[in-house]
Enzyme design. Structure first.
Site, PDB file in Angstrom:
ATOM      1  N   ARG A 128       9.070   5.658  11.273  1.00 28.19           N
ATOM      2  CA  ARG A 128       8.238   6.060  10.136  1.00 28.19           C
ATOM      3  C   ARG A 128       6.812   5.607  10.393  1.00 28.19           C
ATOM      4  NH1 ARG A 128       9.750   3.187   5.269  1.00 28.19           N
ATOM      5  NH2 ARG A 128       7.832   2.041   5.654  1.00 28.19           N
ATOM      6  N   GLU A 148       0.762   1.260   9.897  1.00 31.93           N
ATOM      7  CA  GLU A 148       1.616   0.761  10.979  1.00 31.93           C
ATOM      8  C   GLU A 148       2.620   1.837  11.365  1.00 31.93           C
ATOM      9  OE1 GLU A 148       4.587  -2.170  10.214  1.00 31.93           O
ATOM     10  OE2 GLU A 148       5.054  -1.391   8.233  1.00 31.93           O
ATOM     11  N   ASN A 150       6.638   2.144  12.292  1.00 35.93           N
ATOM     12  CA  ASN A 150       7.908   1.403  12.242  1.00 35.93           C
ATOM     13  C   ASN A 150       8.910   1.983  13.221  1.00 35.93           C
ATOM     14  OD1 ASN A 150       7.450  -0.330   9.693  1.00 35.93           O
ATOM     15  ND2 ASN A 150       6.893   1.734   9.037  1.00 35.93           N
ATOM     16  N   SER A 155      13.191   2.439   6.149  1.00 42.40           N
ATOM     17  CA  SER A 155      14.054   2.702   4.994  1.00 42.40           C
ATOM     18  C   SER A 155      13.425   3.684   4.016  1.00 42.40           C
ATOM     19  CB  SER A 155      14.390   1.386   4.307  1.00 42.40           C
ATOM     20  OG  SER A 155      13.215   0.702   4.028  1.00 42.40           O
ATOM     21  N   LYS A 327       3.047  -5.004  15.914  1.00 45.51           N
ATOM     22  CA  LYS A 327       1.652  -4.732  15.534  1.00 45.51           C
ATOM     23  C   LYS A 327       0.705  -4.999  16.694  1.00 45.51           C
ATOM     24  CE  LYS A 327       2.582  -4.970  10.688  1.00 45.51           C
ATOM     25  NZ  LYS A 327       4.045  -5.196  10.657  1.00 45.51           N
ATOM     26  N   LYS A 401      -3.021  -9.821  10.572  1.00 38.22           N
ATOM     27  CA  LYS A 401      -1.574  -9.540  10.544  1.00 38.22           C
ATOM     28  C   LYS A 401      -0.816 -10.274  11.641  1.00 38.22           C
ATOM     29  CE  LYS A 401      -1.844  -4.814   8.798  1.00 38.22           C
ATOM     30  NZ  LYS A 401      -1.291  -3.450   8.968  1.00 38.22           N
ATOM     31  N   GLU A 405       7.632  -7.874  10.187  1.00 39.13           N
ATOM     32  CA  GLU A 405       7.958  -6.653   9.449  1.00 39.13           C
ATOM     33  C   GLU A 405       8.546  -7.045   8.107  1.00 39.13           C
ATOM     34  OE1 GLU A 405       7.314  -3.683  10.706  1.00 39.13           O
ATOM     35  OE2 GLU A 405       6.672  -4.581  12.595  1.00 39.13           O
ATOM     36  N   GLY A 406       8.507  -6.108   7.167  1.00 41.32           N
ATOM     37  CA  GLY A 406       9.243  -6.309   5.926  1.00 41.32           C
ATOM     38  C   GLY A 406       8.377  -6.710   4.743  1.00 41.32           C
ATOM     39  N   ARG A 497       5.066   6.070  -1.365  1.00 40.02           N
ATOM     40  CA  ARG A 497       5.322   4.948  -2.275  1.00 40.02           C
ATOM     41  C   ARG A 497       4.001   4.506  -2.854  1.00 40.02           C
ATOM     42  NH1 ARG A 497       6.685   0.357   2.211  1.00 40.02           N
ATOM     43  NH2 ARG A 497       5.368   1.377   3.722  1.00 40.02           N
TER      44      ARG A 497
END
Ligand code: ADP
Ligand code: MG
Length: 522
Positions: A128, A148, A150, A155, A327, A401, A405-406, A497
């Site tokens: 993604r 970024e 993924n 998800s 990253k 950064k 992740e997450g 989102r």
């Protein structure tokens, strides 16, 4: 037409209209599995809550949405080629990053220790690529800028498909949102999102390539996961449309039961519930876990990860593909010539785009670069020195950064100088690089102002109206590393989102964003 501004949004609602929408949205969510488990769920669960939602779709420029979808196969190809380039991964991830970041170090060293023994050439990516709209503030057009890319546990595909369907239903059942904005809420402006179907089809592609109809797909999941319906939808789709069985286990369960045959390297999982049945052979290992240090708390999880990596199953993702999504890699790609080499280099392998030069073009290079914003290393190179100076003197323009992740790990604006001081003061062993080398510096993307939406948090009975920022994610599927005829490379639906503007971070899973859908505007 180039995008300059977004319409004022959303149209006003009376209190009665708002509560009617809320009723329609929540009942639709419950009926269609647009749901989460509640906090501290019982097992088996006895209740669900709606996923965090928006009551309206959010306007998004059509040309930029189409650009993001069009370039996804080139992004898939780029990251597949990175995962296949051992020298590049060694140079970028095996250098300072592996020395100062324990997690990335374990991942890189683990991969290095097994990569000569791997028996499965195929790798599967459910990707993604995430973007924010960027307002240049000089009266120019809006742009999309990549946040970024993924390569693991991408998800919300299934829930985002459901969210788009929800907004279409809300519009249809309320005479286009009570007639408040008939032009904009035209059904033609709702793009079709088939992320659930596409991502399940990607897992099914891997399963087919493995070549044994009786083999299953293994979902490696986290303990205490609340976003289970997003995962279950993929399971049900695999079963219903592809005739594929899914089994789910956590790392700690797999540590006890996973078996890899020493000769064939087949991975199989016995069932304690059906002790007389033969163990289930695994065609594809799909990780919805394994991307944060919390997934490896005892250390034994790394042994399990490596056991699975060495098996004949196709991994989604492989350890190499997970490394490719760091990253740090995103930052190095932005250095001069690196992207050109990956997309146009004559020796590059076929990853669903033809091999070497000619398969991708200069136009692809330009299109991808167009989606990037300033990225700097934090090392002692000239670029790194420039970054340090910028971070200390103009911190309001940046986000720092780490290789995580997450969500919830980044350091923003005025917090950066102090964080850098702390990193400089952190103890390190002789010869160890400075801790800051495990970070990258990124220019802040500036989303356009003036857009609001009604956001509903799961489990709450009220939606709140907020000034919002929306992050567009485009999914991609890539199956690569084997024979050219087996390659798969396609765009696979999208996620929008939406978060309140006051929040820097935007994770749905960490409770900040709502699952939205785009309303395309010209
Ligand atoms: P993670 O891997 O934790 O998801 P991200 O790089 O996606 O890390 O950052 C988390 C969130 O922080 C993003 O969803 C976005 O809301 C915000 N963010 C990240 N980079 C930028 C940026 N350059 N400009 C503005 N916001 C950003
Ligand atoms: Mg992110």
């Amino acid at each position: 037409m180039p995008s300059k501004t977004l319409p004022h949004w959303p149209p006003p609602l009376t209190a009665d209209q708002q509560s009617h929408l809320l009723l329609l949205a929540t009942t639709y969510a419950f009926a269609h599995g647009l749901t989460y488990l509640p906090p501290n769920p019982s097992f088996p669960p006895t209740s669900t809550i709606s996923a965090p939602l928006s009551l309206f779709p959010t306007p998004f420029p059509r040309d930029l949405f189409e650009l993001a979808r069009e370039i996804q196969p080139a992004y898939n190809a780029l990251y597949a080629r990175i995962a296949l380039d051992w020298d590049f991964l060694d140079k970028v991830m095996g250098g300072s990053v592996a020395k100062v970041d324990d997690f990335q170090g374990e991942l890189w060293r683990g991969w290095k220790s097994v990569r000569d023994e791997l028996v499965q050439p195929l790798q599967l990516g459910l990707f993604r690529s995430d973007y924010l709209l960027h307002d240049t503030e000089d009266g120019g057009e809006l742009q999309i800028k990549q946040v970024e890319f993924n390569t693991i546990s991408s998800s919300f595909g299934p829930l985002s498909q459901r969210s788009g369907e929800l907004h279409k239903y809300l519009s249809a059942s309320t005479q286009r949102y009570f007639g408040v904005s008939p032009q904009l809420v035209d059904p033609a402006n709702y793009p079709v999102n088939d992320a659930l179907h596409q991502l399940a089809a990607g897992l099914a592609d891997g399963w087919k390539a493995y070549g044994k109809p009786e083999a299953a797909v293994l979902f490696v999941v986290q303990d205490g996961e609340r976003n289970v319906f997003d995962q279950r939808w993929l399971e049900y789709e695999l079963y219903e449309k592809h005739g594929v069985r899914v089994i789910r286990h956590t790392f700690s369960e797999l540590g006890k039961i996973a078996q890899v045959d020493p000769q064939s390297k087949n991975l199989s999982i016995p069932s304690s519930l059906a002790p007389d049945a033969p163990p289930t052979e695994i065609a594809v290992v799909y990780y919805r876990s394994a991307y944060t240090p919390n997934d490896y708390t005892t250390g034994a999880e790394w042994q399990t990860r490596i056991l699975l990596e060495k098996s004949r199953s196709i991994k989604c993702p492989s350890m190499a593909l997970q490394l490719a999504g760091a990253k740090k890699i995103q930052q190095v790609l932005a250095e001069p010539g690196v992207l050109e080499d990956f997309l146009l280099g004559p020796e590059r392998p076929d990853v669903g785009f033809g091999a070497g030069a000619g398969s991708l073009t200069q136009r692809d290079v330009e299109n991808l670069r167009k989606t990037w914003i300033g990225l700097w290393p934090m090392d002692d190179s000239p670029l790194g020195k420039e970054a340090l100076e910028l971070a200390q003197t103009q911190s309001d323009r940046f986000v720092l950064k780490p290789q995580r992740e997450g969500g919830g790990n980044n350091i923003y604006r005025s917090d950066i100088p102090k964080a850098l001081e702390e990193l400089a003061a952190a103890p390190r062993e002789q010869g160890e690089p400075e801790k800051k080398e495990g970070y990258i510096l990124m220019e802040l993307i500036k989303p356009p102002e003036g857009v609001s939406n009604w956001l509903l948090r799961g489990g709450e009975g009220q939606a709140r109206k907020a000034d919002v920022v929306s992050e567009l994610g485009i999914y991609g599927v890539g199956l690569f590393g084997g024979k050219a005829a087996e390659n798969v490379n396609r765009q696979a639906g999208f996620l929008l989102r939406t978060k309140g503007r006051e929040s820097d971070e935007g994770g749905v899973a960490i409770g900040i964003s709502s699952i939205d859908s785009p309303l395309l505007v010209d």
